[in-house]
Design an enzyme around this catalytic site. Structure first.
Site, PDB file in Angstrom:
ATOM      1  N   ASN A   1     -19.071   4.710   9.505  1.00 48.26           N
ATOM      2  CA  ASN A   1     -18.803   3.274   9.425  1.00 48.26           C
ATOM      3  C   ASN A   1     -18.683   2.643  10.815  1.00 48.26           C
ATOM      4  O   ASN A   1     -19.058   1.489  11.025  1.00 48.26           O
ATOM      5  CB  ASN A   1     -17.532   3.014   8.608  1.00 48.26           C
ATOM      6  CG  ASN A   1     -17.718   3.405   7.147  1.00 48.26           C
ATOM      7  OD1 ASN A   1     -18.852   3.565   6.673  1.00 48.26           O
ATOM      8  ND2 ASN A   1     -16.621   3.590   6.426  1.00 48.26           N
TER       9      ASN A   1
ATOM     10  N   TYR B   1       0.818  -1.222   0.000  1.00 50.76           N
ATOM     11  CA  TYR B   1       0.000   0.000   0.000  1.00 50.76           C
ATOM     12  C   TYR B   1       0.858   1.283   0.000  1.00 50.76           C
ATOM     13  O   TYR B   1       0.330   2.381  -0.175  1.00 50.76           O
ATOM     14  CB  TYR B   1      -0.928   0.052   1.226  1.00 50.76           C
ATOM     15  CG  TYR B   1      -1.982  -1.030   1.316  1.00 50.76           C
ATOM     16  CD1 TYR B   1      -2.189  -1.952   0.294  1.00 50.76           C
ATOM     17  CD2 TYR B   1      -2.786  -1.131   2.451  1.00 50.76           C
ATOM     18  CE1 TYR B   1      -3.156  -2.939   0.412  1.00 50.76           C
ATOM     19  CE2 TYR B   1      -3.756  -2.111   2.564  1.00 50.76           C
ATOM     20  CZ  TYR B   1      -3.933  -3.017   1.551  1.00 50.76           C
ATOM     21  OH  TYR B   1      -4.891  -3.986   1.678  1.00 50.76           O
TER      22      TYR B   1
HETATM   23  P1  A2P Z   1     -13.642   7.540   0.828  1.00 46.15           P
HETATM   24  O1  A2P Z   1     -12.260   7.083   1.204  1.00 46.15           O
HETATM   25  O2  A2P Z   1     -13.640   8.787   0.030  1.00 46.15           O
HETATM   26  O3  A2P Z   1     -14.586   7.565   2.008  1.00 46.15           O
HETATM   27  P2  A2P Z   1     -13.956  -0.702   0.474  1.00 46.15           P
HETATM   28  O4  A2P Z   1     -13.501  -0.607   1.901  1.00 46.15           O
HETATM   29  O5  A2P Z   1     -15.109  -1.643   0.274  1.00 46.15           O
HETATM   30  O6  A2P Z   1     -12.792  -1.025  -0.467  1.00 46.15           O
HETATM   31  O7  A2P Z   1     -14.521   0.711   0.027  1.00 46.15           O
HETATM   32  C1  A2P Z   1     -13.695   1.834  -0.034  1.00 46.15           C
HETATM   33  C2  A2P Z   1     -14.415   2.900  -0.808  1.00 46.15           C
HETATM   34  O8  A2P Z   1     -15.673   3.203  -0.156  1.00 46.15           O
HETATM   35  C3  A2P Z   1     -13.674   4.192  -0.881  1.00 46.15           C
HETATM   36  O9  A2P Z   1     -13.884   4.729  -2.166  1.00 46.15           O
HETATM   37  C4  A2P Z   1     -14.329   5.064   0.186  1.00 46.15           C
HETATM   38  O10 A2P Z   1     -14.233   6.427  -0.184  1.00 46.15           O
HETATM   39  C5  A2P Z   1     -15.761   4.589   0.139  1.00 46.15           C
HETATM   40  N1  A2P Z   1     -16.476   4.678   1.419  1.00 46.15           N
HETATM   41  C6  A2P Z   1     -16.011   4.423   2.662  1.00 46.15           C
HETATM   42  N2  A2P Z   1     -16.970   4.559   3.574  1.00 46.15           N
HETATM   43  C7  A2P Z   1     -18.097   4.887   2.899  1.00 46.15           C
HETATM   44  C8  A2P Z   1     -19.430   5.179   3.278  1.00 46.15           C
HETATM   45  N3  A2P Z   1     -19.809   5.145   4.559  1.00 46.15           N
HETATM   46  N4  A2P Z   1     -20.325   5.499   2.300  1.00 46.15           N
HETATM   47  C9  A2P Z   1     -19.958   5.546   1.002  1.00 46.15           C
HETATM   48  N5  A2P Z   1     -18.710   5.290   0.579  1.00 46.15           N
HETATM   49  C10 A2P Z   1     -17.782   4.962   1.517  1.00 46.15           C
END
Ligand code: A2P
Length: 301
Positions: free
Chosen positions: A267, A62
């Site tokens: 979250n 990462y």
């Molecule tokens: P951001 O970092 O701008 O919040 P995953 O963990 O499934 O890979 O998802 C990561 C993606 O989900 C990132 O693009 C993140 O964007 C977005 N994300 C994280 N939390 C939320 C939320 N509560 N609602 C919508 N999108 C989210």
């Protein structure tokens, strides 16, 4: 301590946590950091710890371990926390020799400014950088990596060791050289990609199932799924919270990635609501065997 709406929920890594086969506890919810870089990752670690998160998930691949290490140096004392109050996961790729894995882990320890890691995962059943799916070296490289991780665990610099994107056949192969099943198997898991057979296999063998990309990388298809939306509406919350809660309630850990202060706090609310049986059944009915991430461990020989 900096207080936020959710900081009272988790006071230590032992709350909302699962006992691994190594005897150590792993929190069900942590902060994912794939694609979080530079100041964004520093800020997200600060936000998450202040909010109550007690687990940070990273990987050598990462390219953000140094920033996470730097952030924790500042953020832990600012929140009256010590290193032992945080569960730190990193991941290393299979390697051509055991020495290379020893070096990888030493480098991660340095970058993360810590003298031990809570969990190190074999990142993927093949090395992204030097092997294709069918490369005959994959098996040997997985073996080297695992043997080295066991040695480092025995020396106390790693508390638990596990794998990611491994299929049962990759894990069974490990029994030729491993003294135990891995503590964790991290996989893409969400209602559209549930991996029930793999989950049962892990459960049967005492391997904690943990989801990367539990939001399907924020796929519109998943977040806007009408069933997920309906459950979210009932609980006056968001689809993301429902997706995370579904995993946690099934005993599956989650490491949602976010660099957004509000979404990090949102979250975290997945720890403090309860879905009823009908809601869980409705979400269980959404499996489409559809991954949203390109990792395809099942293709790797
Ligand atoms: P951001 O970092 O701008 O919040 P995953 O963990 O499934 O890979 O998802 C990561 C993606 O989900 C990132 O693009 C993140 O964007 C977005 N994300 C994280 N939390 C939320 C939320 N509560 N609602 C919508 N999108 C989210």
């Amino acid at each position: 301590m900096q207080m936020t709406a959710c900081s009272k929920i988790v006071k230590s890594v032992f709350e909302n946590a699962h006992a691994l086969n190594s005897g150590h506890f792993i929190p069900y919810l942590g902060l994912g950091t794939y694609l979080s870089l530079d100041n964004n990752v520093k800020r997200s670690v600060a936000d998450a710890v202040a909010c109550g998160y007690r687990m940070i998930d990273t990987a050598k691949y990462y390219h953000n371990e140094a920033e996470i290490g730097e952030a924790l140096q500042r953020v832990l004392p600012a929140n009256n926390l010590k290193r032992k109050d945080i569960f730190l996961t990193t991941k290393v790729m299979p390697q051509a020799t055991t020495s290379l894995t020893h070096e990888d882990v030493e480098d991660s320890l340095k970058r993360l400014s810590t003298d031990y890691l809570d969990l190190v995962l074999v990142h993927y059943p093949r090395n992204y950088d030097n092997c294709e799916d069918n490369d005959p070296r994959n098996r040997e490289q997985r073996r080297n990596c695992w043997i080295a991780l066991q040695e480092i665990q025995a020396n106390g610099k790693i508390r638990s060791i596990g794998v990611s994107s491994y299929e049962p056949r990759h894990i069974e192969e490990m029994m030729e050289y491993s003294n135990a099943y891995p503590s964790v198997n991290q996989q893409e898991i969400h209602p559209h990609f549930q991996r029930n057979e793999l989950r049962d296999y892990c459960l049967k063998n005492g391997i904690f199932f943990q989801a990367f990309s539990p939001l399907g990388r924020a796929s519109g298809e998943l977040l806007n799924d009408p069933v997920v939306q309906k459950v979210a509406k009932t609980h006056k919350t968001t689809a993301a919270v429902i997706l995370l809660r579904w995993s946690i309630q099934k005993g599956v850990g989650v490491v949602p990635k976010s660099i957004n202060t509000q979404r990090i706090a949102e979250n975290f609310k997945a720890l403090s609501l309860e879905l009823d049986e009908k809601e869980m059944e409705a979400l269980n009915g959404l499996d489409q065997e559809k991954p949203y991430v390109e990792d395809c461990g099942w293709l790797v020989a």
